[in-house]
Design an enzyme around this catalytic site. Structure first.
Site, PDB file in Angstrom:
ATOM      1  CD  GLU A 433     -19.918 -37.504  27.300  1.00  0.00           C
ATOM      2  OE1 GLU A 433     -19.144 -38.298  27.858  1.00  0.00           O
ATOM      3  OE2 GLU A 433     -20.281 -36.441  27.816  1.00  0.00           O
TER       4      GLU A 433
HETATM    5  C1  LIG Z   1     -19.538 -28.823  21.027  1.00  0.00           C
HETATM    6  C2  LIG Z   1     -18.698 -29.504  22.035  1.00  0.00           C
HETATM    7  C3  LIG Z   1     -19.229 -29.789  23.286  1.00  0.00           C
HETATM    8  C4  LIG Z   1     -18.443 -30.392  24.266  1.00  0.00           C
HETATM    9  N1  LIG Z   1     -18.945 -30.583  25.534  1.00  0.00           N
HETATM   10  C5  LIG Z   1     -18.100 -30.969  26.533  1.00  0.00           C
HETATM   11  C6  LIG Z   1     -18.530 -30.970  27.898  1.00  0.00           C
HETATM   12  O1  LIG Z   1     -19.678 -30.669  28.213  1.00  0.00           O
HETATM   13  N2  LIG Z   1     -17.618 -31.297  28.848  1.00  0.00           N
HETATM   14  C7  LIG Z   1     -16.333 -31.641  28.561  1.00  0.00           C
HETATM   15  O2  LIG Z   1     -15.568 -31.905  29.475  1.00  0.00           O
HETATM   16  N3  LIG Z   1     -15.902 -31.667  27.263  1.00  0.00           N
HETATM   17  C8  LIG Z   1     -16.746 -31.338  26.260  1.00  0.00           C
HETATM   18  N4  LIG Z   1     -16.312 -31.327  24.964  1.00  0.00           N
HETATM   19  C9  LIG Z   1     -14.953 -31.753  24.664  1.00  0.00           C
HETATM   20  C10 LIG Z   1     -14.897 -33.109  23.948  1.00  0.00           C
HETATM   21  O3  LIG Z   1     -15.275 -34.126  24.820  1.00  0.00           O
HETATM   22  C11 LIG Z   1     -13.450 -33.264  23.399  1.00  0.00           C
HETATM   23  O4  LIG Z   1     -13.337 -32.368  22.314  1.00  0.00           O
HETATM   24  C12 LIG Z   1     -13.165 -34.696  22.987  1.00  0.00           C
HETATM   25  O5  LIG Z   1     -13.017 -35.493  24.128  1.00  0.00           O
HETATM   26  C13 LIG Z   1     -11.900 -34.836  22.134  1.00  0.00           C
HETATM   27  O6  LIG Z   1     -10.811 -34.151  22.687  1.00  0.00           O
HETATM   28  P1  LIG Z   1      -9.958 -33.172  21.754  1.00  0.00           P
HETATM   29  O7  LIG Z   1     -10.922 -32.266  21.083  1.00  0.00           O
HETATM   30  O8  LIG Z   1      -8.906 -32.550  22.572  1.00  0.00           O
HETATM   31  O9  LIG Z   1      -9.333 -34.103  20.646  1.00  0.00           O
HETATM   32  P2  LIG Z   1      -7.967 -34.948  20.767  1.00  0.00           P
HETATM   33  O10 LIG Z   1      -7.964 -35.711  22.044  1.00  0.00           O
HETATM   34  O11 LIG Z   1      -6.827 -34.066  20.485  1.00  0.00           O
HETATM   35  O12 LIG Z   1      -8.147 -36.002  19.585  1.00  0.00           O
HETATM   36  C14 LIG Z   1      -7.800 -35.714  18.223  1.00  0.00           C
HETATM   37  C15 LIG Z   1      -7.837 -37.013  17.409  1.00  0.00           C
HETATM   38  O13 LIG Z   1      -6.886 -37.942  17.919  1.00  0.00           O
HETATM   39  C16 LIG Z   1      -7.516 -39.173  18.277  1.00  0.00           C
HETATM   40  N5  LIG Z   1      -6.896 -39.714  19.504  1.00  0.00           N
HETATM   41  C17 LIG Z   1      -6.545 -39.035  20.606  1.00  0.00           C
HETATM   42  N6  LIG Z   1      -6.030 -39.891  21.529  1.00  0.00           N
HETATM   43  C18 LIG Z   1      -6.084 -41.120  21.003  1.00  0.00           C
HETATM   44  C19 LIG Z   1      -5.740 -42.432  21.461  1.00  0.00           C
HETATM   45  N7  LIG Z   1      -5.243 -42.638  22.666  1.00  0.00           N
HETATM   46  N8  LIG Z   1      -5.948 -43.479  20.630  1.00  0.00           N
HETATM   47  C20 LIG Z   1      -6.474 -43.309  19.408  1.00  0.00           C
HETATM   48  N9  LIG Z   1      -6.818 -42.095  18.921  1.00  0.00           N
HETATM   49  C21 LIG Z   1      -6.639 -41.017  19.698  1.00  0.00           C
HETATM   50  C22 LIG Z   1      -8.976 -38.820  18.501  1.00  0.00           C
HETATM   51  O14 LIG Z   1      -9.829 -39.945  18.300  1.00  0.00           O
HETATM   52  C23 LIG Z   1      -9.195 -37.724  17.474  1.00  0.00           C
HETATM   53  O15 LIG Z   1      -9.478 -38.291  16.225  1.00  0.00           O
HETATM   54  C24 LIG Z   1     -17.100 -30.763  23.957  1.00  0.00           C
HETATM   55  C25 LIG Z   1     -16.579 -30.505  22.676  1.00  0.00           C
HETATM   56  C26 LIG Z   1     -17.346 -29.859  21.746  1.00  0.00           C
HETATM   57  C27 LIG Z   1     -16.722 -29.528  20.408  1.00  0.00           C
END
Ligand SMILES: Cc1cc2nc3c(=O)[nH]c(=O)nc-3n(C[C@H](O)[C@H](O)[C@H](O)COP(=O)(O)OP(=O)(O)OC[C@H]3O[C@@H](n4cnc5c(N)ncnc54)[C@H](O)[C@@H]3O)c2cc1C
Length: 581
Positions: A433
């Protein structure tokens, strides 16, 4: 195994004595919602959750979800418990009565969310996203879509999902690639893959309604080219009966650090049939209807785990005999360092509960108050509080889960005690989220600036007014005023430096969010201390006033160090090249 008893006295104190939940009845929508009705429903929910859902928490963690030949099996007992939960009306508690809900205050549903998330946070995700999906279709769906999906989503008979994430599109949704091609009959064919989709496949409900972010063929690039679609697992016939299976298939589930009872799926849309919700290219705004509420819900998950960690740590510390304390006591609660940990936990969870429930009340007021000016002010509070609830409550869940393990000593590291599960379950809350880093940026980049800074100014004025009278709670009013002054100065610094060097704001955002949250908790502890001063129960009064004292002297002063961090320019640190890192 961790045990759970709903903290009913605490909850009633916050609702009745601190926040005056009875004031909701002044709005015509809730004219019949008396504090007695709310109290009675909370007690009822607590019984069902303690007895039927909490016992599935540890076994659900151990067993997890299984993927077999395209189908997902949830842990034993989950399907029956889910059926009991929705059939008892708890999923539809605050949903619109026109669509199967009970139309009760959102505030009440947040209290029930706290109970459910303490008892079994993995289970809580099934109803949680269902309500989010309901809200998203209610806000922007056509009459036909509402008629087709909402009556069964509104009760929880069908469950819902939120499908945004793809391998290349996590925090940055501009990179979403899933395509939606018009079929010429008002429907669309969706093609693409989504990952990490919570509750994407299971057989606990006869249908699953996916709310999907996808891109039209001729849409502009980036977030401005995204639209939202409703894609059911089974198509729905004109008479409402279940039709053909739609080709949206689960191709894998994730093996995770925690929340093992919640299925996290990879979904493949192979020309699955969907219908656009809202106007073309307004997908991000439509998703935010769901995301804003989901962020508050994730905060409630954090609050629930904070409570679970705290009550288990206190019970263990009262029982475990080890060493002789300076005061002569023989249980570990007599050791000052253990007491420090327990008071940190108590001060955090009890203060965060006021923040979370108050945010729920602002949501109710922003939707239902007859006066538009009051609705607008309440909406300002919802905007400001959402990143605080999401990030502070979930960071605290990780911290308090870790403290609970520490209080248990080596026994905390052993599975059978159940507190290590809290640590594992808590971490995801800081990631989905919108990661907590993204929440902090939302606070600094959007909420501080919103309506020319009107939103934080309201908060500063309210805290100042509440903390002017020193007696009988001067012990917290004075440090609160000092912390507030520092926070205001730091907010002004950020508002200015953001214009010239946004990296400074980015560097300081997480510290600023924590400082802001601690000041909010100070405001809450001030109000709790006032409300407890004349409380009839001497033990309760003593506990509250001592914890307020601890918060004022040990936690509130952290605001000054955090603010000093924020105001340290980051430009030099950003100049370091990635290669030499
Ligand atoms: C168990 C689980 C359930 C989930 N359920 C859902 C779901 O129901 N529906 C859905 O759509 N998704 C879901 N997700 C996905 C989740 O919302 C994403 O994993 C999350 O939004 C982060 O994206 P990412 O993992 O690609 O990390 P990334 O976006 O790659 O982020 C990696 C790091 O970089 C930082 N970062 C990235 N961009 C920026 C920025 N612009 N400024 C500052 N820092 C930044 C982040 O804070 C983080 O520390 C789920 C994930 C998990 C693990």
């Amino acid at each position: 195994m961790a045990s759970y008893k709903a903290p009913l006295r605490e909850i009633h104190f916050v609702l009745d004595d601190v926040l005056n939940v009875g004031s909701l009845a002044q709005m015509p929508a809730f004219a019949e919602v008396t504090p007695e009705l709310i109290g009675g429903l909370v007690d009822e929910a607590a019984k069902l959750i303690e007895n039927q859902i909490a016992p599935l928490n540890a076994p659900g963690d151990a067993q997890g979800c299984k993927f077999d030949n395209g189908e997902v099996k949830v842990p034993d007992g989950f399907a029956d418990a889910y059926k009991l939960y929705w059939q008892s009306g708890w999923v539809g508690l605050c949903n619109d009565t026109e669509f199967g809900g009970q139309g009760l205050p959102y505030t009440l549903s947040k209290v029930v969310d706290e109970l459910l998330c303490s008892a079994n946070v993995a289970f809580a995700l099934y109803p949680g996203l269902t309500v989010g999906c309901f809200e998203a279709i209610l806000a922007n769906g056509s009459d036909e879509q509402k008629k087709t999906y909402l009556p069964k989503l509104g009760t929880g008979e069908w469950t819902g999902t939120m499908c945004m994430t793809e391998p290349q599109a996590g925090s940055d949704l501009a990179a979403v690639k899933t395509k939606a091609t018009p079929n010429g009959d008002g429907s669309y064919s969706l093609e693409g893959g989504k990952i990490f989709i919570t509750s994407g496949q299971h057989t606990m409900a006869e249908n699953i309604i996916h709310f999907v972010l996808a891109r039209l063929p001729d849409s502009p690039p980036g977030v401005k080219g995204l639209s939202t679609f409703v894609v059911p697992k089974f198509l729905v016939n004109a008479d409402g009966s279940i039709g053909a299976r739609n080709p949206v298939n689960c191709v894998a589930i994730e093996h995770k650090m925690g929340i093992h009872g919640s299925c996290t799926t990879s979904l493949q849309f192979d020309n699955a049939k969907g219908w656009m919700v809202g106007a073309p290219n307004t997908g991000i705004q439509n998703m935010f209807v769901m995301m804003n509420l989901a962020r508050i819900l994730v905060g409630m998950q954090g609050l629930g785990l904070c409570e679970l960690a705290t009550q288990n740590a206190i019970a263990y510390a009262k029982d475990r005999k080890q060493g002789k304390a300076f005061n002569g006591g023989a249980t570990i609660i007599d050791h000052p360092d253990v007491r420090r940990m327990l008071l940190t936990m108590k001060a955090t969870v009890e203060g965060a509960r006021v923040l979370a429930y108050e945010t729920g009340m602002y949501v109710d007021i922003s939707h239902h108050h007859p006066d538009p000016a009051v609705r607008e002010e309440a909406q300002d509070w919802v905007e400001l509080n959402t990143p605080l609830v999401k990030a502070f409550c979930t960071d605290s869940a990780v911290d308090l889960g870790s403290l609970a393990v520490q209080v248990y000593g080596g026994h905390g590291f052993i599975r059978e005690h159940g507190v290590e599960q809290i640590m594992r379950d808590a971490k995801i809350l800081c990631l989905y989220e919108g990661t907590n880093g993204i929440q902090a940026m939302d606070l600094v980049r959007r909420k501080l600036m919103l309506h020319g800074g009107r939103v934080p100014k309201r908060f500063f004025a309210k805290v100042r007014a509440e903390s002017t009278a020193d007696t009988p709670v001067g012990f917290i009013a004075k440090p609160l005023r000092e912390a507030l002054e520092d926070l205001e100065k730091t907010a002004a610094w950020l508002q200015e430096s953001f214009k010239s060097n946004p990296d400074d704001a980015g560097f300081g955002a997480v510290d600023f969010l924590r400082a802001f949250s601690l000041v909010y908790l100070g405001f809450n502890w001030l109000r709790m201390a006032k409300a407890a001063t004349n409380h009839a129960d001497a033990g309760f009064r003593e506990s509250k006033l001592n914890t307020a004292q601890f918060f004022a002297s040990r936690m509130l002063p952290q605001v000054h160090a955090l603010c000093a961090n924020v105001r340290t320019p980051a430009s030099a640190l950003m100049q370091l090249s990635a290669e030499v890192f």
